[in-house]
Design a protein around this motif. Structure first.
Motif, PDB file in Angstrom:
ATOM      1  N   VAL A  15       0.834  -1.201   0.000  1.00  0.00           N
ATOM      2  CA  VAL A  15       0.000   0.000   0.000  1.00  0.00           C
ATOM      3  C   VAL A  15       0.874   1.257   0.000  1.00  0.00           C
ATOM      4  CG1 VAL A  15      -1.916  -1.146   1.182  1.00  0.00           C
ATOM      5  CG2 VAL A  15      -0.202   0.062   2.532  1.00  0.00           C
ATOM      6  N   ALA A  16       0.306   2.332  -0.542  1.00  0.00           N
ATOM      7  CA  ALA A  16       0.985   3.626  -0.536  1.00  0.00           C
ATOM      8  C   ALA A  16       0.794   4.237   0.848  1.00  0.00           C
ATOM      9  CB  ALA A  16       0.410   4.537  -1.609  1.00  0.00           C
ATOM     10  N   GLY A  17       1.881   4.602   1.479  1.00  0.00           N
ATOM     11  CA  GLY A  17       1.828   5.165   2.829  1.00  0.00           C
ATOM     12  C   GLY A  17       2.637   4.310   3.786  1.00  0.00           C
ATOM     13  N   ARG A  18       3.048   4.914   4.878  1.00  0.00           N
ATOM     14  CA  ARG A  18       3.905   4.203   5.843  1.00  0.00           C
ATOM     15  C   ARG A  18       3.143   3.923   7.130  1.00  0.00           C
ATOM     16  NH1 ARG A  18       9.581   4.211   5.121  1.00  0.00           N
ATOM     17  NH2 ARG A  18       9.676   3.998   7.373  1.00  0.00           N
ATOM     18  N   LEU A  19       3.128   2.653   7.495  1.00  0.00           N
ATOM     19  CA  LEU A  19       2.573   2.207   8.775  1.00  0.00           C
ATOM     20  C   LEU A  19       3.674   1.446   9.504  1.00  0.00           C
ATOM     21  CD1 LEU A  19      -0.816   0.698   7.532  1.00  0.00           C
ATOM     22  CD2 LEU A  19      -0.473   2.932   8.589  1.00  0.00           C
ATOM     23  N   GLY A  35       8.333   0.241   4.062  1.00  0.00           N
ATOM     24  CA  GLY A  35       9.441   0.285   3.111  1.00  0.00           C
ATOM     25  C   GLY A  35      10.079   1.661   3.084  1.00  0.00           C
ATOM     26  N   LYS A  36      11.280   1.715   2.584  1.00  0.00           N
ATOM     27  CA  LYS A  36      12.000   2.989   2.476  1.00  0.00           C
ATOM     28  C   LYS A  36      11.434   3.867   1.372  1.00  0.00           C
ATOM     29  CE  LYS A  36      16.226   1.155   4.375  1.00  0.00           C
ATOM     30  NZ  LYS A  36      17.633   0.852   4.196  1.00  0.00           N
ATOM     31  N   ASP A  37      10.614   3.266   0.494  1.00  0.00           N
ATOM     32  CA  ASP A  37      10.062   3.988  -0.649  1.00  0.00           C
ATOM     33  C   ASP A  37       8.711   4.640  -0.359  1.00  0.00           C
ATOM     34  OD1 ASP A  37       8.527   1.718  -0.450  1.00  0.00           O
ATOM     35  OD2 ASP A  37       8.747   1.128  -2.546  1.00  0.00           O
ATOM     36  N   GLY A  38       8.299   4.674   0.923  1.00  0.00           N
ATOM     37  CA  GLY A  38       7.028   5.296   1.275  1.00  0.00           C
ATOM     38  C   GLY A  38       5.838   4.367   1.174  1.00  0.00           C
ATOM     39  N   THR A  39       6.091   3.076   1.008  1.00  0.00           N
ATOM     40  CA  THR A  39       5.015   2.095   0.970  1.00  0.00           C
ATOM     41  C   THR A  39       5.103   1.204   2.197  1.00  0.00           C
ATOM     42  OG1 THR A  39       6.282   0.421  -0.251  1.00  0.00           O
ATOM     43  CG2 THR A  39       5.034   2.045  -1.562  1.00  0.00           C
ATOM     44  N   THR A  40       4.053   0.427   2.414  1.00  0.00           N
ATOM     45  CA  THR A  40       4.018  -0.551   3.490  1.00  0.00           C
ATOM     46  C   THR A  40       3.558  -1.876   2.895  1.00  0.00           C
ATOM     47  OG1 THR A  40       3.505   1.111   5.155  1.00  0.00           O
ATOM     48  CG2 THR A  40       2.963  -1.162   5.720  1.00  0.00           C
ATOM     49  N   LEU A  64      -5.423   4.645   2.364  1.00  0.00           N
ATOM     50  CA  LEU A  64      -4.214   4.201   1.681  1.00  0.00           C
ATOM     51  C   LEU A  64      -4.564   3.631   0.319  1.00  0.00           C
ATOM     52  CD1 LEU A  64      -2.633   2.279   4.692  1.00  0.00           C
ATOM     53  CD2 LEU A  64      -2.093   4.600   3.931  1.00  0.00           C
ATOM     54  N   GLY A  65      -3.748   3.893  -0.667  1.00  0.00           N
ATOM     55  CA  GLY A  65      -3.946   3.306  -1.983  1.00  0.00           C
ATOM     56  C   GLY A  65      -3.275   1.948  -2.066  1.00  0.00           C
ATOM     57  N   ILE A  66      -3.892   1.026  -2.793  1.00  0.00           N
ATOM     58  CA  ILE A  66      -3.292  -0.295  -2.990  1.00  0.00           C
ATOM     59  C   ILE A  66      -2.349  -0.218  -4.180  1.00  0.00           C
ATOM     60  CG2 ILE A  66      -3.745  -2.696  -3.612  1.00  0.00           C
ATOM     61  CD1 ILE A  66      -6.387  -2.441  -2.091  1.00  0.00           C
ATOM     62  N   VAL A  67      -1.097  -0.591  -3.961  1.00  0.00           N
ATOM     63  CA  VAL A  67      -0.081  -0.593  -5.003  1.00  0.00           C
ATOM     64  C   VAL A  67      -0.076  -1.940  -5.718  1.00  0.00           C
ATOM     65  CG1 VAL A  67       2.398  -0.398  -5.471  1.00  0.00           C
ATOM     66  CG2 VAL A  67       1.321   1.103  -3.773  1.00  0.00           C
TER      67      VAL A  67
END
Length: 79
Positions: A15-19, A35-40, A64-67
């Motif tokens: 997902v887009a966003g950090r948890l 992740g370091k790229d701003g995703t979880t 959150l957006g689903i990647v």
């Protein structure tokens, strides 16, 4: 004809966003890795499609957006 019993299947949802990992209990015990790229990445087993849709609803509720969504083979499934 009787339907075969459902076998839990693993999923990896990015997902887009950090948890942080403190969200794991809210996500039905899924592993939560930022992740370091701003995703979880959320990884875990589900018992049925209803539980999987519940995870998606929680992602939606947090905005959150689903990647990506990946179904995991039994050997790849997180424990």
């Amino acid at each position: 004809m009787t339907a075969a019993p459902q076998v839990p299947r693993g999923y990896r949802i990015r997902v887009a966003g950090r948890l942080d990992d403190s969200w794991a209990a809210w996500f039905d015990g899924f592993t939560v890795v930022a992740g370091k790229d701003g995703t979880t990445t959320l990884s875990g087993a589900v018992d049925d499609q209803a539980q999987l849709h519940g995870i998606f609803a929680k992602v939606r509720d947090l905005g959150l957006g689903i990647v990506s969504v990946e179904a995991l083979r039994r050997a790849d499934r997180p424990s």
